[in-house]
Design an enzyme around this catalytic site. Structure first.
Site, PDB file in Angstrom:
ATOM      1  N   HIS A   1      -0.564 -11.716  -7.433  1.00  0.00           N
ATOM      2  CA  HIS A   1       0.027 -10.872  -6.398  1.00  0.00           C
ATOM      3  C   HIS A   1      -0.124 -11.509  -5.015  1.00  0.00           C
ATOM      4  O   HIS A   1       0.797 -11.521  -4.213  1.00  0.00           O
ATOM      5  CB  HIS A   1      -0.620  -9.478  -6.436  1.00  0.00           C
ATOM      6  CG  HIS A   1       0.090  -8.482  -5.589  1.00  0.00           C
ATOM      7  ND1 HIS A   1      -0.536  -7.758  -4.617  1.00  0.00           N
ATOM      8  CD2 HIS A   1       1.387  -8.118  -5.544  1.00  0.00           C
ATOM      9  CE1 HIS A   1       0.350  -6.969  -4.024  1.00  0.00           C
ATOM     10  NE2 HIS A   1       1.523  -7.167  -4.571  1.00  0.00           N
TER      11      HIS A   1
ATOM     12  N   HIS B   1       3.212 -12.928  -2.687  1.00  0.00           N
ATOM     13  CA  HIS B   1       3.491 -12.596  -1.281  1.00  0.00           C
ATOM     14  C   HIS B   1       3.349 -13.813  -0.366  1.00  0.00           C
ATOM     15  O   HIS B   1       3.916 -13.835   0.724  1.00  0.00           O
ATOM     16  CB  HIS B   1       2.612 -11.433  -0.819  1.00  0.00           C
ATOM     17  CG  HIS B   1       3.102 -10.113  -1.346  1.00  0.00           C
ATOM     18  ND1 HIS B   1       4.127  -9.416  -0.769  1.00  0.00           N
ATOM     19  CD2 HIS B   1       2.730  -9.392  -2.426  1.00  0.00           C
ATOM     20  CE1 HIS B   1       4.372  -8.309  -1.452  1.00  0.00           C
ATOM     21  NE2 HIS B   1       3.525  -8.271  -2.476  1.00  0.00           N
TER      22      HIS B   1
ATOM     23  N   HIS C   1       7.781  -6.196  -8.869  1.00  0.00           N
ATOM     24  CA  HIS C   1       6.950  -4.991  -8.800  1.00  0.00           C
ATOM     25  C   HIS C   1       7.346  -3.970  -9.874  1.00  0.00           C
ATOM     26  O   HIS C   1       6.494  -3.249 -10.396  1.00  0.00           O
ATOM     27  CB  HIS C   1       6.985  -4.393  -7.395  1.00  0.00           C
ATOM     28  CG  HIS C   1       6.256  -5.238  -6.380  1.00  0.00           C
ATOM     29  ND1 HIS C   1       6.859  -6.269  -5.692  1.00  0.00           N
ATOM     30  CD2 HIS C   1       4.968  -5.237  -5.955  1.00  0.00           C
ATOM     31  CE1 HIS C   1       5.973  -6.850  -4.897  1.00  0.00           C
ATOM     32  NE2 HIS C   1       4.811  -6.232  -5.029  1.00  0.00           N
TER      33      HIS C   1
ATOM     34  N   GLU D   1      11.162  -2.896   1.484  1.00  0.00           N
ATOM     35  CA  GLU D   1       9.843  -3.570   1.512  1.00  0.00           C
ATOM     36  C   GLU D   1       9.072  -3.327   2.804  1.00  0.00           C
ATOM     37  O   GLU D   1       7.896  -2.962   2.695  1.00  0.00           O
ATOM     38  CB  GLU D   1       9.999  -5.073   1.244  1.00  0.00           C
ATOM     39  CG  GLU D   1       8.637  -5.748   1.127  1.00  0.00           C
ATOM     40  CD  GLU D   1       8.747  -7.248   0.925  1.00  0.00           C
ATOM     41  OE1 GLU D   1       9.864  -7.771   0.829  1.00  0.00           O
ATOM     42  OE2 GLU D   1       7.686  -7.884   0.893  1.00  0.00           O
TER      43      GLU D   1
ATOM     44  N   HIS E   1       7.803   0.626   2.498  1.00  0.00           N
ATOM     45  CA  HIS E   1       6.783   0.181   1.541  1.00  0.00           C
ATOM     46  C   HIS E   1       5.527  -0.334   2.234  1.00  0.00           C
ATOM     47  O   HIS E   1       4.406   0.040   1.874  1.00  0.00           O
ATOM     48  CB  HIS E   1       7.375  -0.882   0.604  1.00  0.00           C
ATOM     49  CG  HIS E   1       6.356  -1.843   0.102  1.00  0.00           C
ATOM     50  ND1 HIS E   1       6.104  -3.046   0.719  1.00  0.00           N
ATOM     51  CD2 HIS E   1       5.476  -1.756  -0.929  1.00  0.00           C
ATOM     52  CE1 HIS E   1       5.127  -3.660   0.072  1.00  0.00           C
ATOM     53  NE2 HIS E   1       4.725  -2.911  -0.923  1.00  0.00           N
TER      54      HIS E   1
ATOM     55  N   HIS F   1       1.443   1.225   2.263  1.00  0.00           N
ATOM     56  CA  HIS F   1       0.158   0.543   2.059  1.00  0.00           C
ATOM     57  C   HIS F   1      -0.790   0.848   3.223  1.00  0.00           C
ATOM     58  O   HIS F   1      -1.982   1.074   3.021  1.00  0.00           O
ATOM     59  CB  HIS F   1       0.372  -0.977   1.997  1.00  0.00           C
ATOM     60  CG  HIS F   1       0.769  -1.496   0.643  1.00  0.00           C
ATOM     61  ND1 HIS F   1      -0.141  -1.942  -0.266  1.00  0.00           N
ATOM     62  CD2 HIS F   1       1.982  -1.640   0.053  1.00  0.00           C
ATOM     63  CE1 HIS F   1       0.494  -2.367  -1.361  1.00  0.00           C
ATOM     64  NE2 HIS F   1       1.792  -2.191  -1.189  1.00  0.00           N
TER      65      HIS F   1
ATOM     66  N   HIS G   1       3.705   2.192  -5.767  1.00  0.00           N
ATOM     67  CA  HIS G   1       4.812   1.364  -6.238  1.00  0.00           C
ATOM     68  C   HIS G   1       5.662   2.099  -7.273  1.00  0.00           C
ATOM     69  O   HIS G   1       6.836   1.773  -7.449  1.00  0.00           O
ATOM     70  CB  HIS G   1       4.316   0.002  -6.738  1.00  0.00           C
ATOM     71  CG  HIS G   1       4.290  -0.996  -5.624  1.00  0.00           C
ATOM     72  ND1 HIS G   1       5.403  -1.708  -5.244  1.00  0.00           N
ATOM     73  CD2 HIS G   1       3.314  -1.347  -4.767  1.00  0.00           C
ATOM     74  CE1 HIS G   1       5.108  -2.471  -4.204  1.00  0.00           C
ATOM     75  NE2 HIS G   1       3.840  -2.265  -3.895  1.00  0.00           N
TER      76      HIS G   1
HETATM   77 CU1  CUO Z   1       3.246  -6.512  -3.645  1.00  0.00          CU
HETATM   78 CU2  CUO Z   1       3.189  -3.415  -2.280  1.00  0.00          CU
HETATM   79  O1  CUO Z   1       3.999  -5.281  -2.365  1.00  0.00           O
HETATM   80  O2  CUO Z   1       2.255  -4.917  -2.852  1.00  0.00           O
END
Ligand code: CUO
Length: 672
Positions: A210, A214, A237, A346, A361, A365, A401
């Protein structure tokens, strides 16, 4: 030499002049590049501290730096606090540092400014910005960056294990050292049913993937501009959620419930047990039934109302089939609608109109990670949901998610179902598929626990150099082979794309799935090109060749004396990929019923350009291919990405598809 830059990843809190590379190398730092504290000590003394084993001193060029507002802002970012890619201001600062690193004309200049900034700025910000720059600069792309866990092991492992490792490395002579055992489960007891999934959420390979995803698909800067990145954000995701639900079924738990009403409390608690003594930081916990609240801190002023507004504006765009841009409107087309939405939801810098659609998104977080201290009255750092290296440890990640995926599914439901004609590959019939594990019965997958080790030395700042390993337990499966027989009844040799997926056969009630639900449960296992001669063909494919995963040793590859950074190794892009040891869900001791699906589609329609090669394509399904277009023209997740009018998987099939019932059997044993 560009390879010297890799030493900057060692012991991120120690100043640059201290030894690196297992204590054998060091930088000779010009005094004015050193932190102020050390400028007060004579150069000859500072550049010798702890150097008894150093046999290679690397000169750092003495250069002067631009005195820009951006650079001052980067330097002012607090060194000890958290850095979060989900926080807009942090993204902006990281983007500026990336541009500075990318703009340095030579490797020597880059090394000098990297040395200067490394000891002044926040180490996570530094690691991220340098990594993005090294992955994208033509003269450094070839470098193989150390695994992220080796710089920051405390983002992946129990704090208590690291404390033991610190003692071991500082006190015990090499020949007496033993690996530090990290228990399989250490964040809660069996009283908490979510703990059954801890092996998945807290897996080192899963969290590394992960982080790397990113890293290779940044939200901002020129580096964000990659082919179908928004769609891949959706798909990668979505697959995480599908995989998580499959694991839940393996542990007698229901599918995750998306968290979509943000005025309701978050039922799940999470106590990370991560702590960094060197960063003087403990990751805050979230109690049961915590509620998110409006935020006013870290240059953010955001309300739950805004989150709701962005969400409903996005839903309006989906329902009306067009979205607002800065200057007008744009249709969500069948080809690119999902890509536009991915970037919008996103949100990345490619969002068509971030002023209007906001930052749904990412801010989700942030809201969750600041629920415990939304106005900074307790001076607490953000929780683990704020960091792409740690977010997947938390049960709420999947609930958040889950909601994000529902947004995308709302859009997918507006598209026409694939017709049989669209899915068929005339003349190609799959006759049979089976899987055979190395030791077991046909059409069974076998899973078990395995122990593996990872070198921690580069992440134990301010300790003696030496070697010390953490030994942890993770899920593993027996390697297996797919055996597919196909008849090509057409009048010539044909090329096809073989697509392999797996899903549970029954839902929570132990009733066979309806297709409407099952299609979202399919996890991709592999995708590859095949050549089909006329007549009958047999395809054998190894599980270790999966296009979803990277090999085990790439997840855990150690950068140490026995295994130094290679001169022309593959770049860090290649570390993006689902860990191979997590390819197959755990299953159950009695055997979890599942369905293996294979489709061969027409390569003439699927192909993108003429080449099927490229660097770092091991895990192309979830990570794409470095510097190339995504190597499959079909919608990601095809043919399960859209709802269908068919009730069952069987009735959905065309002759170029096949389904085989299988079982996943879990053996509750630990293999050393
Ligand atoms: Cu990979 Cu919410 O984007 O974590």
């Amino acid at each position: 030499m560009a390879e010297n830059l890799l030493l900057l990843y060692d012991r991120p809190f120690e100043p640059c002049f201290l030894p690196k590379g297992l204590g054998k190398k060091s930088f000779k730092v010009p005094p004015h590049l050193m932190p102020e504290r050390y400028q007060a000590i004579p150069e000859s003394v500072v550049n010798d501290i702890g150097h008894e084993y150093v046999n290679d001193k690397i000169n750092v060029k003495d250069i002067s730096f631009p005195d820009s507002v951006q650079f001052r802002e980067i330097l002012a970012f607090p060194r000890q606090s958290g850095f979060s890619l989900f926080i807009p201001k942090h993204r902006e600062i990281a983007g500026n540092l990336i541009q500075i690193f990318r703009g340095m004309v030579s490797i020597d200049d880059l090394l000098a400014i990297a040395v200067y900034t490394r000891d002044r700025v926040n180490p996570y910000l530094f690691n991220y910005a340098l990594s993005v720059a090294l992955i994208h600069r033509p003269d450094t792309q070839h470098l193989e960056l150390p695994a992220f866990i080796q710089s920051f092991p405390y983002k992946f492992l129990d704090g208590r294990a690291l404390q033991k490792a610190s003692e071991e490395i500082s006190v015990v002579p090499d020949e007496y050292k033993i690996p530090i055992e990290v228990p399989l489960t250490y964040t809660a007891t069996g009283l908490e049913e979510e703990q059954r999934l801890a092996y998945f959420r807290e897996d080192i390979g899963v969290n590394s993937h992960h982080w790397h995803w990113h890293l290779v698909y940044p939200h901002s800067g020129n580096e964000a501009n990659k082919d179908r990145r928004g769609e891949l954000f959706f798909y990668m995701h979505q697959q995480i959620i599908a995989r998580y639900n499959f694991e839940r079924f393996s542990n007698n738990l229901n599918r995750v419930i998306p968290w979509s009403d943000w005025h309701t409390p978050i039922k799940e608690a999470y106590f990370p047990k991560l702590d960094s003594q060197v960063a003087a930081r403990v990751w805050p916990a979230r109690m049961e039934n915590q509620q998110i609240r409006n935020i006013n801190r870290d240059n953010i002023s955001a309300t739950i109302g805004e989150l709701i507004q962005w969400n409903s504006r996005i839903a309006d765009g989906i329902d009306s089939g067009e979205v607002r841009t800065k200057t007008g409107f744009m249709k969500l087309t069948e080809d690119s609608g999902i890509d536009v939405l991915g970037n919008m939801v996103e949100a990345s810098v490619l969002s068509p109109n971030q002023d209007y659609y906001g930052d749904l998104h990412n801010m989700g977080h942030v809201f969750i990670s600041l629920a415990h201290d939304p106005d900074f009255r307790y001076l607490e750092d953000a929780g683990i949901m704020s960091d792409t290296a740690t977010a997947m440890r938390d049960p709420v990640f999947y609930r958040w998610h889950g909601h994000i995926d529902e947004v995308f599914q709302r859009y997918k439901a507006t598209l026409n179902a694939y017709t049989k004609d669209q899915m068929d590959f005339k003349g190609i019939n799959i006759n049979a598929v089976s899987v055979q594990a190395t030791d077991g019965e046909k059409n069974n997958f076998y899973t078990f626990w395995q122990k593996s080790s990872i070198q921690l030395s580069g992440g134990l700042d301010f300790r003696k150099w030496g070697s010390v390993y953490a030994r942890f337990t993770h899920l593993q499966h027996q390697p297996f082979t797919y055996n597919i027989t196909v008849t090509n009844n057409s009048d010539k040799e044909r090329m096809g794309t073989c697509r392999i997926f797996l899903a549970p056969r029954q839902d929570e009630r132990k009733v066979d799935f309806v297709f409407r639900d099952q299609r979202k449960m399919f996890i991709e296992l592999d995708r590859f090109t095949v050549t089909l001669k006329q007549g009958s063909n047999t395809i054998n494919r190894l599980s270790s060749d999966s296009s979803v995963t990277i090999p085990f040793d790439k997840t855990f590859k150690n950068y140490n004396e026995a295994n130094p950074p290679a001169q022309s190794a593959l770049s860090d892009y290649c570390r993006c990929g689902w860990p191979n040891h997590m390819l197959i869900p755990k299953g159950t001791v009695g055997g979890l019923h599942c369905q293996l699906f294979v489709m061969i589609s027409d390569y003439e329609i699927d192909k993108v350009g003429e080449t099927t090669s490229g660097e770092c394509k091991d895990a192309m399904s979830y990570c794409g291919v470095k510097d190339q277009k995504y190597p499959d023209k079909r919608a990601m997740g095809y043919p399960f990405d859209r709802p269908s009018n068919y009730q069952t998987l069987q009735t959905f099939l065309t002759s170029n598809m096949i389904v085989q019932n299988c079982k996943i059997l879990f053996r509750d044993q630990v293999v050393e």
